[in-house]
Scaffold this active site. Structure first.
Site, PDB file in Angstrom:
ATOM      1  N   GLU A  25     -12.694  -4.051  11.631  1.00 38.37           N
ATOM      2  CA  GLU A  25     -12.556  -3.416  10.319  1.00 38.37           C
ATOM      3  C   GLU A  25     -13.734  -2.500   9.983  1.00 38.37           C
ATOM      4  O   GLU A  25     -13.790  -1.930   8.905  1.00 38.37           O
ATOM      5  CB  GLU A  25     -12.415  -4.491   9.229  1.00 38.37           C
ATOM      6  CG  GLU A  25     -11.071  -5.158   9.202  1.00 38.37           C
ATOM      7  CD  GLU A  25      -9.984  -4.284   8.603  1.00 38.37           C
ATOM      8  OE1 GLU A  25     -10.241  -3.616   7.583  1.00 38.37           O
ATOM      9  OE2 GLU A  25      -8.882  -4.271   9.171  1.00 38.37           O
ATOM     10  N   TYR A  81      -5.138 -11.457  12.390  1.00 36.45           N
ATOM     11  CA  TYR A  81      -5.871 -10.812  13.476  1.00 36.45           C
ATOM     12  C   TYR A  81      -5.416 -11.374  14.816  1.00 36.45           C
ATOM     13  O   TYR A  81      -5.250 -12.581  14.971  1.00 36.45           O
ATOM     14  CB  TYR A  81      -7.377 -11.036  13.313  1.00 36.45           C
ATOM     15  CG  TYR A  81      -8.198 -10.399  14.419  1.00 36.45           C
ATOM     16  CD1 TYR A  81      -8.380  -9.030  14.470  1.00 36.45           C
ATOM     17  CD2 TYR A  81      -8.774 -11.180  15.414  1.00 36.45           C
ATOM     18  CE1 TYR A  81      -9.122  -8.443  15.489  1.00 36.45           C
ATOM     19  CE2 TYR A  81      -9.522 -10.605  16.437  1.00 36.45           C
ATOM     20  CZ  TYR A  81      -9.685  -9.236  16.466  1.00 36.45           C
ATOM     21  OH  TYR A  81     -10.420  -8.658  17.474  1.00 36.45           O
ATOM     22  N   VAL A  82      -5.233 -10.453  15.761  1.00 35.60           N
ATOM     23  CA  VAL A  82      -4.891 -10.800  17.135  1.00 35.60           C
ATOM     24  C   VAL A  82      -5.884 -10.081  18.037  1.00 35.60           C
ATOM     25  O   VAL A  82      -6.157  -8.890  17.842  1.00 35.60           O
ATOM     26  CB  VAL A  82      -3.444 -10.384  17.478  1.00 35.60           C
ATOM     27  CG1 VAL A  82      -3.119 -10.670  18.936  1.00 35.60           C
ATOM     28  CG2 VAL A  82      -2.447 -11.089  16.552  1.00 35.60           C
ATOM     29  N   GLY A  88       0.727  -6.550  20.914  1.00 28.30           N
ATOM     30  CA  GLY A  88       1.962  -6.012  21.473  1.00 28.30           C
ATOM     31  C   GLY A  88       2.838  -7.063  22.135  1.00 28.30           C
ATOM     32  O   GLY A  88       3.804  -6.737  22.807  1.00 28.30           O
ATOM     33  N   GLY A  90       4.073  -9.793  20.242  1.00 22.96           N
ATOM     34  CA  GLY A  90       4.785 -10.512  19.190  1.00 22.96           C
ATOM     35  C   GLY A  90       3.959 -11.580  18.489  1.00 22.96           C
ATOM     36  O   GLY A  90       4.487 -12.314  17.651  1.00 22.96           O
ATOM     37  N   ILE A  91       2.678 -11.679  18.810  1.00 26.20           N
ATOM     38  CA  ILE A  91       1.834 -12.723  18.208  1.00 26.20           C
ATOM     39  C   ILE A  91       1.644 -12.478  16.715  1.00 26.20           C
ATOM     40  O   ILE A  91       1.736 -13.403  15.906  1.00 26.20           O
ATOM     41  CB  ILE A  91       0.486 -12.816  18.944  1.00 26.20           C
ATOM     42  CG1 ILE A  91       0.724 -13.282  20.382  1.00 26.20           C
ATOM     43  CG2 ILE A  91      -0.476 -13.747  18.216  1.00 26.20           C
ATOM     44  CD1 ILE A  91      -0.499 -13.199  21.279  1.00 26.20           C
ATOM     45  N   ASN A 119      -5.621   1.996   9.144  1.00 29.46           N
ATOM     46  CA  ASN A 119      -5.009   1.142  10.167  1.00 29.46           C
ATOM     47  C   ASN A 119      -3.504   1.428  10.263  1.00 29.46           C
ATOM     48  O   ASN A 119      -2.666   0.625   9.864  1.00 29.46           O
ATOM     49  CB  ASN A 119      -5.289  -0.333   9.851  1.00 29.46           C
ATOM     50  CG  ASN A 119      -4.999  -1.238  11.019  1.00 29.46           C
ATOM     51  OD1 ASN A 119      -4.353  -0.851  11.984  1.00 29.46           O
ATOM     52  ND2 ASN A 119      -5.468  -2.464  10.919  1.00 29.46           N
ATOM     53  N   TYR A 126       3.778  -3.626   9.084  1.00 31.34           N
ATOM     54  CA  TYR A 126       4.136  -4.228   7.809  1.00 31.34           C
ATOM     55  C   TYR A 126       5.367  -3.556   7.196  1.00 31.34           C
ATOM     56  O   TYR A 126       6.219  -4.227   6.611  1.00 31.34           O
ATOM     57  CB  TYR A 126       2.955  -4.173   6.837  1.00 31.34           C
ATOM     58  CG  TYR A 126       1.771  -4.999   7.286  1.00 31.34           C
ATOM     59  CD1 TYR A 126       1.936  -6.217   7.919  1.00 31.34           C
ATOM     60  CD2 TYR A 126       0.467  -4.564   7.074  1.00 31.34           C
ATOM     61  CE1 TYR A 126       0.849  -6.980   8.324  1.00 31.34           C
ATOM     62  CE2 TYR A 126      -0.627  -5.326   7.476  1.00 31.34           C
ATOM     63  CZ  TYR A 126      -0.424  -6.533   8.102  1.00 31.34           C
ATOM     64  OH  TYR A 126      -1.498  -7.280   8.498  1.00 31.34           O
TER      65      TYR A 126
END
Length: 145
Positions: A25, A81-82, A88, A90-91, A119, A126
């Protein structure tokens, strides 16, 4: 990818993910939380994590209950956060759906969160979920310690 509720033994790894997210961020200096603080305040900590079969945490989502005067009881998703290497897959979808499910199960009328205006991948993600993104409101933070 396994998704589960976070436990205290995860706090070290989660804290590292918090620091990674703050750097992503572009505000690592704002990361003031500590593992000790997390342990002391764990009754306020709602978090789900995703992990590999060998126990590596790959992502997290945090949320808390709030009350909005216009809608009533709501859930606020603080962070999603991933790790970059796991994006990419699907998490993120799995994590946000967990929060949506939890909000519905606990009688919330709305789920709210923020996204940084720069972002664009997150904004697209979203919007694909059906979220309305407000261009009017801005954050107001008052650090108390």
């Amino acid at each position: 990818m396994n998704i589960r509720k976070a436990v205290e033994n995860d706090f070290e790894q989660i804290h590292q993910l918090f620091m990674d997210f703050a750097a992503f961020e572009k505000h690592p200096e704002k990361m003031l939380n500590t593992v000790e603080r997390m342990k002391a305040e764990k009754e306020f900590f709602n978090c789900w994590v995703t992990e590999t079969s060998d126990g590596e945490l790959t992502g997290y989502v945090t949320c808390f209950f709030c009350y909005f005067t216009w809608t009533g009881k709501a859930m606020y998703m603080d962070d999603l956060y991933v790790k970059p290497a796991f994006r990419g897959k699907g998490i993120g979808t799995q994590l946000i759906r967990q929060v949506i499910r939890y909000a519905r199960e606990t009688g919330c009328h709305k789920l709210r969160w923020q996204v940084s205006e720069w972002n664009t991948p997150a904004i697209a993600f979203y919007k694909k979920l059906g979220a309305a993104i407000d261009q009017v409101e801005q954050n107001c933070d008052l650090i108390l310690d």
